[in-house]
Design a protein around this motif. Structure first.
Motif, short mmCIF file in Angstrom:
data_model
loop_
_atom_site.label_atom_id
_atom_site.label_comp_id
_atom_site.label_asym_id
_atom_site.label_seq_id
_atom_site.Cartn_x
_atom_site.Cartn_y
_atom_site.Cartn_z
N GLY B 52 2.63 -0.43 -2.25
CA GLY B 52 3.08 -1.38 -2.94
C GLY B 52 5.17 -1.30 -2.87
N ILE B 53 5.33 0.42 -2.03
CA ILE B 53 6.97 0.24 -2.31
C ILE B 53 6.90 0.46 -0.83
CG2 ILE B 53 8.52 1.50 -2.48
CD1 ILE B 53 7.27 0.79 -5.31
N HIS B 54 6.65 0.89 -0.07
CA HIS B 54 7.04 1.64 0.82
C HIS B 54 5.72 0.79 2.37
CE1 HIS B 54 8.36 5.02 -1.12
NE2 HIS B 54 9.26 4.85 -0.17
N PHE B 55 4.35 0.06 1.80
CA PHE B 55 3.68 -0.31 3.08
C PHE B 55 3.16 -0.91 2.05
CE2 PHE B 55 2.02 3.39 2.28
CZ PHE B 55 0.58 3.12 1.33
N LEU B 56 1.71 -2.53 2.02
CA LEU B 56 1.30 -2.60 1.49
C LEU B 56 -0.59 -2.39 1.85
CD1 LEU B 56 3.00 -6.07 0.54
CD2 LEU B 56 2.98 -4.74 -0.99
N VAL B 57 -1.15 -1.93 1.16
CA VAL B 57 -2.85 -2.43 1.34
C VAL B 57 -2.94 -2.88 2.40
CG1 VAL B 57 -3.29 0.02 0.80
CG2 VAL B 57 -3.69 -1.63 -0.37
N GLU B 58 -2.74 -4.29 1.34
CA GLU B 58 -3.57 -5.15 2.09
C GLU B 58 -3.09 -5.90 2.97
OE1 GLU B 58 -0.87 -7.07 -1.21
OE2 GLU B 58 -1.90 -5.12 -0.69
N LYS B 59 -1.24 -5.18 3.49
CA LYS B 59 -0.87 -6.39 5.62
C LYS B 59 -0.71 -4.94 6.78
CE LYS B 59 1.41 -9.79 3.14
NZ LYS B 59 1.09 -10.76 3.71
N PHE B 60 -1.15 -3.57 6.48
CA PHE B 60 -1.30 -2.60 6.64
C PHE B 60 -3.09 -2.48 7.14
CE2 PHE B 60 3.52 -0.52 8.02
CZ PHE B 60 4.34 -1.76 7.02
N SER B 61 -2.92 -1.89 8.39
CA SER B 61 -4.16 -1.48 8.12
C SER B 61 -4.37 -0.42 7.90
CB SER B 61 -4.91 -1.65 9.91
OG SER B 61 -4.23 -0.30 10.57
N PRO B 62 -5.09 0.34 7.63
CA PRO B 62 -5.45 2.26 6.98
C PRO B 62 -4.49 2.89 8.12
CG PRO B 62 -7.48 1.47 6.88
CD PRO B 62 -6.45 -0.10 7.79
N TYR B 63 -5.06 2.48 9.20
CA TYR B 63 -5.30 3.55 10.75
C TYR B 63 -3.40 3.45 10.78
CZ TYR B 63 -5.26 5.61 15.11
OH TYR B 63 -4.88 6.14 16.25
N ASP B 64 -2.84 2.01 10.55
CA ASP B 64 -1.79 2.25 10.45
C ASP B 64 -0.42 2.97 9.55
OD1 ASP B 64 -1.35 0.75 12.95
OD2 ASP B 64 -1.28 -1.44 12.07
N ILE B 65 -1.58 2.60 8.50
CA ILE B 65 -0.03 3.13 7.10
C ILE B 65 -0.22 4.96 7.83
CG2 ILE B 65 -0.51 4.16 5.30
CD1 ILE B 65 -1.88 1.97 4.80
N GLY B 66 -1.40 5.55 8.63
CA GLY B 66 -1.57 7.23 9.21
C GLY B 66 -0.43 7.64 9.83
N VAL B 67 -0.44 6.33 11.08
CA VAL B 67 0.41 6.41 12.40
C VAL B 67 1.76 6.64 11.72
CG1 VAL B 67 1.59 5.06 14.15
CG2 VAL B 67 -1.15 5.65 13.44
N LYS B 68 2.68 5.53 10.56
CA LYS B 68 3.49 5.03 9.95
C LYS B 68 4.34 6.41 9.47
CE LYS B 68 7.02 2.00 8.31
NZ LYS B 68 7.57 2.63 9.00
N SER B 69 3.60 6.94 8.38
CA SER B 69 3.68 7.93 7.57
C SER B 69 3.98 9.07 8.97
CB SER B 69 2.77 8.30 6.65
OG SER B 69 2.14 9.25 7.02
N ALA B 70 3.24 9.20 9.83
CA ALA B 70 3.52 10.68 10.20
C ALA B 70 4.46 10.72 10.71
CB ALA B 70 1.81 11.07 11.27
N LEU B 71 4.36 9.62 11.80
CA LEU B 71 6.43 9.48 13.15
C LEU B 71 7.08 9.20 12.57
CD1 LEU B 71 4.63 6.55 14.60
CD2 LEU B 71 5.45 9.00 15.67
#
Lengths: 264, 264
Positions: B52-71
Motif C-alpha cells: 500500500g506504500i511501496h507496492f500494491l499486492v493487487e498490482k505486483f505479482s508476489p514473485y515481483d515483490i520479492g524480486v524488487k525488495s531483494a534488488l
C-alpha cells in the motif's frame, strides 16, 4: 504522518548524538550502509514488534515499547553466549502519529542500548498502518556459540531467574494497564514483562560450558521443546523444582481465591 | 493467517534448502541468531517495503515483490562499492494471507539472492495488518567504502544506465497493472521498475577511484542532493546530458501527445 520523514530522522539522530562511536566503526549513520571493521565470529538476529500484536500503544508507554523491543533482541544475542555490538532500527510509522511518541520509543531503545554499549548504526523509516519496530542486532561470540542443537542425554537443564513473572505481567497489563492503581506485586510483575533481563554476562560465561542454550520468549515448555527438537533428545522436568518468584506465588494464590469467590 | 507460523517457516526453509551454505557460516537458519566468521570491513543495510506504500499486492505479482525488495537492498550495498554476502528476511503477514503468495514472494527474493551468491541466514515472521518485507543485508568492502560525503569541488558527476525508466514504469504499473495488454515499451519500463539493476560489479571497480557514490532510489536530483549535502558541495547539472532510454523518450512524447489530445 504529521511530520515529514526527514524531520523525524533529524530528531532521532539528535537523540543518539551523544553515543560514543566505537573505534571499529568506519561508516556511521546517514549513509547507504553502516560499516565497521571486524575479525572473528559475528552473530546477527532480527525481531519485529507490531502494535496490536506484540504490544498495544494504548497500554504501553512509548518509552516502554522501546525498552522492551531492545531487551528482547539483546536476549537473542545473549542466548548464544554473544556480546551485542551494533543495532539497526527500522520503524513503520502510521499517519498522524505524534513525533513525541516516536522520539520516546527511541529514547527507550537508546537507554537500553547505551547500558549494554550497543551502538545504533542506522535504520530505516517507512510509512504504514501499524506502528512497528524491527530491530536487527549484531554481536560477536568469543569461542563456540551456544546453539539449540547441542543438548545430549544426561545433560541437566538449568534456568536463570524465575519463571512465569513476565507472562503474569502481560496478563495484568492487558487487564489493568500500567500505573499507580496497581498493587506493588502487580507493578513488579508488569515490570518483569516490560523489562526482561537478558543474561548477557551469564550466557557468555557459559560458552564452552553449557551444551545448548535458548532464551525463554514463548514460555519455558515451548522453548525447551525447541532445544529438544533441534538436539533430538527428550527431557524430564520436575515441575516443583522450577524457580518462581514470591510475587508470582502470592499473585497466583490471590487470583485463585478471587476467581473462586466469583465463581461460587 | 490461515496457516500456522511454523508451517510457513517450514515451507520457506524448504525453498532455501538448495542454497549452498558458505564455508564461513557457523550457525545457520533455525537458531536464535545467524552466525559467520569474518575478517575485514562489513557493511550492513536495512530497508522496509510495506503493501500500500511501496507496492500494491493487487498490482505486483508476489514473485515481483520479492524480486524488487531483494534488488533494492542489494543496490544499497553496491552503492558503497560493497559485495553482498548474507540476508535476513523479516515478514509481516496479514491474517488470511495465502501460503502460496508468501512462498512466491520468497521465491522471488531467493532467485535474486542466488544470482548474487547471497545466502539467506535467517529472519522472522510476525503477524500484522499490512504485508511487509524488511530485509537486512550484510556485505563486505575490499578497500575504502564509497560514501556520500567524499565529493569535492571539480569532481565530475557520472550516472550508470538511463534515468527515469523506473519512475515511468511505476506510473504505468499503477495506472494499467502488469500483463499482456501493455505495449512493448510499457512492458520494458515496468520491468525497469520491478527489476532495478544494482551495479554491484561497476561500484566495486569504483572503490579507490570515485570520491563518492549513491544509488538512485528517490530520483536523480534528490539523491544527488544527498551527496551534495553530505559533502558540502554544489553541482552544475546539464539536463540535456542525462542519459535516457529510447523507450523513455518514445513514451514521454506519445503520452504528451495523448494528454494534449485529451486536454484540447
Amino acid at each position: 504522518m504529521k511530520m515529514d520523514e526527514f524531520k523525524v530522522i533529524e530528531n532521532i539522530i539528535r537523540i543518539t548524538d551523544d553515543m560514543d562511536i566505537p573505534d571499529d566503526v568506519v561508516i556511521s549513520n546517514g549513509d547507504d550502509c553502516f560499516g565497521f571493521n571486524f575479525s572473528g565470529t559475528l552473530i546477527t538476529t532480527t525481531d519485529t514488534m507490531v502494535d496490536g500484536i506484540h504490544f498495544l500503544v494504548e497500554k504501553f508507554s512509548p518509552y516502554d515499547i522501546g525498552v522492551k523491543s531492545a531487551l528482547s533482541n539483546i536476549s537473542d544475542i545473549s542466548a548464544m553466549g554473544g556480546i551485542p555490538l551494533y543495532a539497526l532500527v527500522s520503524l513503520i510509522i502510521p499517519p498522524f502519529f505524534e513525533l513525541e511518541f516516536i522520539l520516546d520509543v527511541y529514547k527507550g531503545m537508546k537507554d537500553v542500548f547505551s547500558k549494554y554499549n550497543i551502538y545504533i548504526g542506522g535504520g530505516n523509516i517507512s510509512r504504514g498502518r501499524d506502528f512497528t519496530i524491527t530491530l536487527m542486532l549484531i554481536g560477536k561470540v568469543e569461542g563456540k556459540a551456544l546453539t539449540r542443537s547441542g543438548a545430549k542425554p544426561g545433560d541437566l537443564i538449568f534456568v536463570s531467574g524465575s519463571i512465569g513473572d513476565s507472562s503474569l505481567g502481560l496478563e495484568i497489563l492487558l487487564k489493568k494497564g500500567k500505573g499507580p492503581h496497581l498493587s506493588e506485586i502487580e507493578s513488579y510483575l508488569v515490570s518483569r514483562h516490560i523489562n526482561p533481563s537478558p543474561r548477557v554476562e551469564l550466557a557468555q560465561s557459559l560458552v564452552g560450558v553449557a551444551t545448548s542454550c535458548i532464551d525463554i520468549s514463548d514460555g519455558f515448555i515451548q522453548d525447551l521443546e525447541h532445544i529438544l527438537e533441534s538436539s533430538g533428545v527428550g527431557a524430564q522436568v520436575f515441575l516443583e523444582k522450577i524457580p518462581t518468584s514470591s510475587e508470582y506465588s502470592v499473585y497466583i494464590s490471590r487470583e485463585k481465591t478471587y476467581n473462586n469467590l466469583v465463581e461460587f
